[in-house]
Scaffold this active site. Sequence first.
Site, PDB file in Angstrom:
ATOM      1  N   GLU A 276       0.972  -1.263   0.293  1.00 10.08           N
ATOM      2  CA  GLU A 276      -0.349   0.317   0.925  1.00 10.08           C
ATOM      3  C   GLU A 276       0.902   1.766   0.168  1.00 10.08           C
ATOM      4  O   GLU A 276       0.539   2.391  -0.823  1.00 10.08           O
ATOM      5  CB  GLU A 276      -1.144   0.023   1.667  1.00 10.08           C
ATOM      6  CG  GLU A 276      -1.803  -0.923   1.158  1.00 10.08           C
ATOM      7  CD  GLU A 276      -2.377  -0.966   0.138  1.00 10.08           C
ATOM      8  OE1 GLU A 276      -3.421  -0.108  -0.300  1.00 10.08           O
ATOM      9  OE2 GLU A 276      -2.437  -2.211  -0.856  1.00 10.08           O
ATOM     10  N   TRP A 279       1.875   1.608  -3.003  1.00  6.61           N
ATOM     11  CA  TRP A 279       1.082   1.981  -4.410  1.00  6.61           C
ATOM     12  C   TRP A 279       0.551   3.840  -4.468  1.00  6.61           C
ATOM     13  O   TRP A 279       0.658   4.173  -5.455  1.00  6.61           O
ATOM     14  CB  TRP A 279      -0.623   1.301  -4.329  1.00  6.61           C
ATOM     15  CG  TRP A 279      -1.143   2.075  -4.942  1.00  6.61           C
ATOM     16  CD1 TRP A 279      -2.054   3.639  -4.509  1.00  6.61           C
ATOM     17  CD2 TRP A 279      -2.303   2.221  -6.187  1.00  6.61           C
ATOM     18  NE1 TRP A 279      -3.063   4.005  -5.320  1.00  6.61           N
ATOM     19  CE2 TRP A 279      -3.156   3.229  -6.898  1.00  6.61           C
ATOM     20  CE3 TRP A 279      -1.266   0.858  -7.131  1.00  6.61           C
ATOM     21  CZ2 TRP A 279      -3.421   2.757  -8.087  1.00  6.61           C
ATOM     22  CZ3 TRP A 279      -2.265   0.988  -8.457  1.00  6.61           C
ATOM     23  CH2 TRP A 279      -3.850   2.444  -8.889  1.00  6.61           C
ATOM     24  N   TRP A 307     -19.762  10.779 -21.088  1.00  3.91           N
ATOM     25  CA  TRP A 307     -20.430  10.000 -20.269  1.00  3.91           C
ATOM     26  C   TRP A 307     -21.677  11.389 -20.069  1.00  3.91           C
ATOM     27  O   TRP A 307     -22.272  12.143 -20.723  1.00  3.91           O
ATOM     28  CB  TRP A 307     -19.152  11.156 -19.209  1.00  3.91           C
ATOM     29  CG  TRP A 307     -17.864  10.301 -18.849  1.00  3.91           C
ATOM     30  CD1 TRP A 307     -17.302  11.000 -19.721  1.00  3.91           C
ATOM     31  CD2 TRP A 307     -17.708   9.011 -18.824  1.00  3.91           C
ATOM     32  NE1 TRP A 307     -16.049   9.761 -19.994  1.00  3.91           N
ATOM     33  CE2 TRP A 307     -16.426   9.406 -18.209  1.00  3.91           C
ATOM     34  CE3 TRP A 307     -18.233   8.663 -17.578  1.00  3.91           C
ATOM     35  CZ2 TRP A 307     -15.887   8.247 -17.931  1.00  3.91           C
ATOM     36  CZ3 TRP A 307     -17.518   7.678 -17.093  1.00  3.91           C
ATOM     37  CH2 TRP A 307     -15.976   7.439 -17.613  1.00  3.91           C
ATOM     38  N   ASN A 342     -11.188   2.443   2.341  1.00  9.80           N
ATOM     39  CA  ASN A 342     -10.534   2.253   0.692  1.00  9.80           C
ATOM     40  C   ASN A 342     -11.204   1.548  -0.053  1.00  9.80           C
ATOM     41  O   ASN A 342     -11.749   1.558  -1.080  1.00  9.80           O
ATOM     42  CB  ASN A 342      -8.987   1.693   0.978  1.00  9.80           C
ATOM     43  CG  ASN A 342      -8.342   1.362   0.141  1.00  9.80           C
ATOM     44  OD1 ASN A 342      -8.008   2.075  -1.230  1.00  9.80           O
ATOM     45  ND2 ASN A 342      -8.622   0.314  -0.615  1.00  9.80           N
ATOM     46  N   TRP A 360     -15.066  10.320 -14.181  1.00 13.68           N
ATOM     47  CA  TRP A 360     -14.539   9.818 -13.247  1.00 13.68           C
ATOM     48  C   TRP A 360     -14.341  10.773 -12.608  1.00 13.68           C
ATOM     49  O   TRP A 360     -13.807  11.076 -11.483  1.00 13.68           O
ATOM     50  CB  TRP A 360     -13.702   8.847 -13.688  1.00 13.68           C
ATOM     51  CG  TRP A 360     -12.457   9.316 -14.848  1.00 13.68           C
ATOM     52  CD1 TRP A 360     -12.533   9.020 -16.202  1.00 13.68           C
ATOM     53  CD2 TRP A 360     -11.205  10.600 -14.487  1.00 13.68           C
ATOM     54  NE1 TRP A 360     -11.411   9.734 -16.584  1.00 13.68           N
ATOM     55  CE2 TRP A 360     -10.764   9.863 -16.163  1.00 13.68           C
ATOM     56  CE3 TRP A 360     -10.906  10.544 -13.715  1.00 13.68           C
ATOM     57  CZ2 TRP A 360      -9.558  11.023 -16.033  1.00 13.68           C
ATOM     58  CZ3 TRP A 360      -9.583  11.505 -13.766  1.00 13.68           C
ATOM     59  CH2 TRP A 360      -8.854  11.200 -14.803  1.00 13.68           C
ATOM     60  N   TRP A 383      -8.656   7.153  -9.569  1.00 11.43           N
ATOM     61  CA  TRP A 383      -9.798   7.315  -9.670  1.00 11.43           C
ATOM     62  C   TRP A 383     -10.011   6.397 -11.557  1.00 11.43           C
ATOM     63  O   TRP A 383     -10.983   5.908 -12.048  1.00 11.43           O
ATOM     64  CB  TRP A 383     -10.816   8.621  -9.560  1.00 11.43           C
ATOM     65  CG  TRP A 383     -11.426   9.570  -8.623  1.00 11.43           C
ATOM     66  CD1 TRP A 383     -11.313   9.342  -7.619  1.00 11.43           C
ATOM     67  CD2 TRP A 383     -13.082   9.071  -8.706  1.00 11.43           C
ATOM     68  NE1 TRP A 383     -12.058  10.212  -6.746  1.00 11.43           N
ATOM     69  CE2 TRP A 383     -12.992   9.063  -7.376  1.00 11.43           C
ATOM     70  CE3 TRP A 383     -13.552   8.133  -9.760  1.00 11.43           C
ATOM     71  CZ2 TRP A 383     -14.420   9.226  -6.272  1.00 11.43           C
ATOM     72  CZ3 TRP A 383     -15.194   7.781  -8.826  1.00 11.43           C
ATOM     73  CH2 TRP A 383     -15.441   8.929  -7.508  1.00 11.43           C
TER      74      TRP A 383
END
Length: 475
Positions: A276, A279, A307, A342, A360, A383
Amino acid sequence: MSDIAIHWFRQDLRLSDNPALAKAVEQGTLLPVYILDDDNAGPDAMGGASRWWLHEALGVLNDQLRGHLRLYKGDARTIIPQLAAHYGARVVSWTRCYEPWRMARDKAIKDQFDAQDCGTIRLNGSLLWEPWAIQKQDGTPYKVFTPFFRKGCLQAPPPAAPMEAPDDIAFAKPQEDDGAISLGELSLLPAVAWHKQLAPHWDIGEAGAQAALKRFLDDGLNGYKSGRDVPSQPHVSRLSPYLHWGHISPNQIWHALDDLEDDAIPDQDVDHFRSELAWREFSYSLLYYNPDLTKEPLQPKFAGFEWQDDPEMLSAWQKGRTGIPIVDAGMRELWKTGYMHNRVRMIVASFLIKNLHTDWREGEAWFWDTLVDADLANNAASWQWVAGCGADAAPYFRIFNPVLQAEKFDADGQYIRHYVPELSKLPNKYLFKPWVAPKDILTEAGVRLGETYPAPIIDLKASREAALDAYKALS
């Protein structure tokens, strides 16, 4: 008269393990400053939750600095050189930032000092490794997370050992005509007192960060790999805002894991928590090599994706009034605490993008305004990952079913009942999908769909099929 060194605090609001600050202290008497630079930030200026956190954090940091922190507001490209000239500073230090607008601004400032008789100290204090330090063997950046972590991070030189806070800092005498303003004059607090409900959930500052780390290592790390997906369990560190603001360094966390003496904690839990941290590093690598990460999809085929623009749907999602309990619970947790678990972040993001067919970037913007850990790199990369248009992305056709996700990860309904109390008396059989409950069950639980709790704003199955059709058309 002693040489003066200016340390420009940004996202390194701590005294320990702050290499740039330590170097400045070695140079002479210290003038610590913070500049609220909305001028250069433009559309990336901090959101409301971040500004509240910063207000509190600067107060705490000033106490640590025994009242010597000087505050300014405006274009740092002008303010920093003026301060250096005003105080006759020998050197200006700062911790590197990696957001595109900050990098451009910092280079402009460095170029000014290169032409003057004032040195600069620019060091990493925010990442385990500089973005350019983790690359593939051919010298190109990683585009997939797992090899970035396994072949890049874990094979790289280990992060530097954390430094202690400087001893006996000698502070420069402030000059009243240097343009400094008060904390209140930074105007960081929102006009509406929304932030007051956030405060009880956080202990802001360096001491709070260290306490959060200790609490996680003592109570949350054991069982982290599986427990981190259950929002009602304590297997999350909640260190993300402290990392973003630099109340704690990633090096301090990494080495705290190395120093663990509890043999009962499985290696898989430690390894997964390290991933993590990695990341976060991967997100900064993506931003460094893709400066438009917050604006443009990394996969070009998504540039023309159609969209839907439905302000009412977006508002219902923002307010936690979608009629989908796990989604509403997450959005309400965000509003009440400035944070969201999360696993739930992925669920609410998937719902916005795949079920409501909303861009998004709308979700990214809302998180940017309401998260206390709003981080340009991590927010955008995450995202894009959920949207299926980023690097190492979840495929667009991977659509989280919020009912199944709730049944799996909030099986006892504890999380939903906490944040959606109007459903608290429903039995678990119907808690995750109250629209299928018989009328007598709803009545007994005091639930009136469309009144006390909204009916679903979208049909999950039909909206999923529409998302898949849109993706097929794109392909």
